[in-house]
Design a protein around this motif. Structure first.
Motif, short mmCIF file in Angstrom:
data_model
loop_
_atom_site.label_atom_id
_atom_site.label_comp_id
_atom_site.label_asym_id
_atom_site.label_seq_id
_atom_site.Cartn_x
_atom_site.Cartn_y
_atom_site.Cartn_z
N UNK A 287 7.80 -0.49 -0.31
CA UNK A 287 7.26 0.23 1.03
C UNK A 287 5.92 0.35 0.94
N UNK A 288 5.06 -0.39 1.83
CA UNK A 288 3.55 -0.50 1.88
C UNK A 288 2.94 0.76 2.24
N UNK A 289 3.82 1.50 3.13
CA UNK A 289 3.18 2.96 3.39
C UNK A 289 3.05 3.66 2.20
N UNK A 290 4.38 3.86 1.36
CA UNK A 290 4.40 4.35 0.14
C UNK A 290 3.07 4.10 -0.81
N UNK A 291 2.87 2.99 -0.83
CA UNK A 291 1.73 2.49 -1.73
C UNK A 291 0.43 2.82 -1.01
N UNK A 292 0.30 2.77 -0.12
CA UNK A 292 -1.10 3.21 0.72
C UNK A 292 -1.17 4.56 0.65
N UNK B 25 -6.42 -6.10 0.65
CA UNK B 25 -7.14 -6.52 1.98
C UNK B 25 -6.45 -8.03 2.46
N UNK B 26 -5.95 -7.57 3.83
CA UNK B 26 -4.99 -9.00 4.08
C UNK B 26 -5.99 -9.94 4.59
N UNK C 157 -18.73 0.02 0.80
CA UNK C 157 -17.94 -0.23 1.95
C UNK C 157 -16.53 -0.37 1.18
N UNK C 158 -16.31 -0.26 -0.04
CA UNK C 158 -14.81 -0.57 -0.51
C UNK C 158 -14.05 0.65 -0.31
N UNK C 159 -13.73 1.17 0.99
CA UNK C 159 -12.96 2.35 1.07
C UNK C 159 -11.86 2.00 1.69
N UNK C 160 -11.15 3.23 2.06
CA UNK C 160 -9.59 3.24 2.30
C UNK C 160 -9.25 2.28 3.68
N UNK C 161 -10.45 2.31 4.55
CA UNK C 161 -10.21 1.60 5.77
C UNK C 161 -9.99 0.04 5.60
N UNK C 162 -10.19 -0.35 4.28
CA UNK C 162 -9.98 -1.87 4.04
C UNK C 162 -8.57 -2.03 3.58
N UNK C 163 -7.79 -1.11 3.38
CA UNK C 163 -6.63 -1.38 2.73
C UNK C 163 -5.38 -1.26 3.78
N UNK C 164 -4.81 -2.52 3.76
CA UNK C 164 -3.54 -2.50 4.76
C UNK C 164 -2.14 -2.24 4.22
N UNK D 277 -0.40 -5.45 3.52
CA UNK D 277 -0.96 -6.30 2.58
C UNK D 277 -0.37 -5.82 1.25
N UNK D 278 -0.24 -4.47 1.18
CA UNK D 278 0.11 -4.00 -0.33
C UNK D 278 1.74 -4.17 -0.22
N UNK D 279 2.35 -4.26 0.90
CA UNK D 279 3.86 -4.53 0.85
C UNK D 279 4.06 -5.94 0.28
N UNK D 280 3.24 -6.59 0.82
CA UNK D 280 3.44 -8.24 0.66
C UNK D 280 3.22 -8.34 -1.03
N UNK D 281 2.12 -7.98 -1.44
CA UNK D 281 1.86 -8.02 -2.81
C UNK D 281 3.02 -7.46 -3.64
N UNK D 282 3.36 -6.38 -3.36
CA UNK D 282 4.68 -5.61 -4.00
C UNK D 282 5.75 -6.49 -3.90
N UNK D 283 6.09 -6.92 -2.99
CA UNK D 283 7.29 -7.86 -2.75
C UNK D 283 7.20 -9.24 -3.63
N UNK D 284 5.98 -9.66 -3.77
CA UNK D 284 5.77 -10.85 -4.27
C UNK D 284 5.91 -10.65 -5.75
#
Ligand code: ZN
Length: 321
Positions: A49-54, A220-221, A290-297, A300-307
């Motif tokens: 779950x990308x939401x969990x990772x986020x 970041x996607x 600018x490396x802040x939470x708004x950059x985190x999708x 994208x986290x979900x794709x990396x986790x699934x990969x």
């Protein structure tokens, strides 16, 4: 992080060679073997779950800057310990002192294994690593992507694997301190403190892991994702194949040259490693405010986790000569 200068890559490589030679001498008597790996079920990737990772990344960023020895770092450690404990994992703080350009610094890696995994000092077949620390800069730097994103992905992987004890038993999670240099760029004597110490400890084990995976800046996607050109060819081919199916917004490609990150000390022990990292070379907020939470999708986290999990469901350790 992260110079892409070949001379520095070679310098660090040379240090690793010295370490490896030392290990070989000692290894004659004990002849450590790599622990056999049994690929995990492909179904685990579907559970990521990308939401969990986020959510994990958001909590970590809220602790503020987390350079070594900082209050934010200690809060992050406690958050990781309580979260991993809630998933049934056992954590160990690996502490050490090292010389830095700012004088001696006390570092803390956090290592996690499932109770079904072998006791130390034995190895699990797989090590998944990433750094916790954020770079100490002249402004408050929270490193949502640089340090936060991979940590969130690793915690979600821990949650998923805890549902499958034989799978969890094969993995050690290594959260590294001190990846960032105290001076602007990583050099042979500044940066990668935690992964170097961990790699040195690996060399003292009676048996060795077979596969390493290191993640960094993966949230970041809008940027390409690099994998390491030094990885075994089979690793690179497998990542390309899986990433193609996952349809990343920007391509996942072999990096144009060596990137110095936490996988390098592991590789220098002889461990076959996959390194995944967002293209920080074109990231205008890399090591900037600018490396802040708004950059985190979350996507994208979900794709990396699934990969990562699909890779673990299909990979075979390369044969060694
Ligand atoms: Zn960095």
């Amino acid at each position: 992080m992260k110079l892409r200068l070949l001379p520095i890559a070679l310098s660090i490589g040379a240090l690793g060679l010295v370490l490896s030679l030392g290990q070989c001498k000692k290894a004659e008597a004990t002849a450590p073997q790599r622990v056999p790996y049994l690929p995990i079920s492909a179904e685990h990737a579907d559970s990521f779950s990308g939401a969990n990772a986020h959510d994990h990344v958001a909590k970590i960023v809220a602790f503020g800057p987390r350079p070594p020895q900082s209050e934010g770092y200690e809060k992050t450690l406690k958050y990781l310990e309580s979260t991993l404990d809630s998933f049934g994992w056992k954590t160990t703080r690996q502490t050490f002192r090292a010389a830095t350009p700012d004088g001696p610094v006390d570092f803390t890696n956090l290592l996690a294994r499932h109770p079904s995994a072998p006791d130390r000092p034995n190895s699990t077949p797989v090590i998944i690593g990433g750094h916790i620390d954020s770079k100490k800069l002249s402004f408050p730097f929270v490193g949502a992507n640089d340090g936060g994103s991979s940590t969130g992905v690793m915690l979600e992987i821990a949650r998923i694997l805890s549902s499958d004890h034989p799978a969890a038993a094969q993995v050690e999670l290594a959260f590294f301190d001190g990846e960032e240099a105290f001076r602007p760029g990583i050099t042979p004597s500044d940066g990668l403190y935690g992964s170097k110490f961990f790699a040195h400890e690996l060399g003292t084990r009676p048996n060795w892991p077979a596969i390493g995976i290191v993640l960094d800046i993966v949230g970041d996607p809008d940027f390409r994702t690099f994998h390491n050109p030094e990885a075994p060819t089979s690793f690179g081919n497998l990542v390309d194949e899986i990433a193609g199916k996952l349809e990343f917004a920007k391509p996942v490609v072999k990096a144009p040259g060596p990137i110095i990150d936490d996988h390098v000390p592991l590789q220098n022990t002889g461990l076959p490693c996959l390194h995944l990292i967002g293209d920080f070379t074109t990231m205008d907020y890399w090591h900037q405010p600018g490396d802040t939470l708004d950059k985190i999708d979350p996507g994208m986290l979900e794709k990396v986790g699934k990969l990562t999990l699909r890779f673990l469901s299909e990979v075979q350790p390369p044969s060694e000569n």
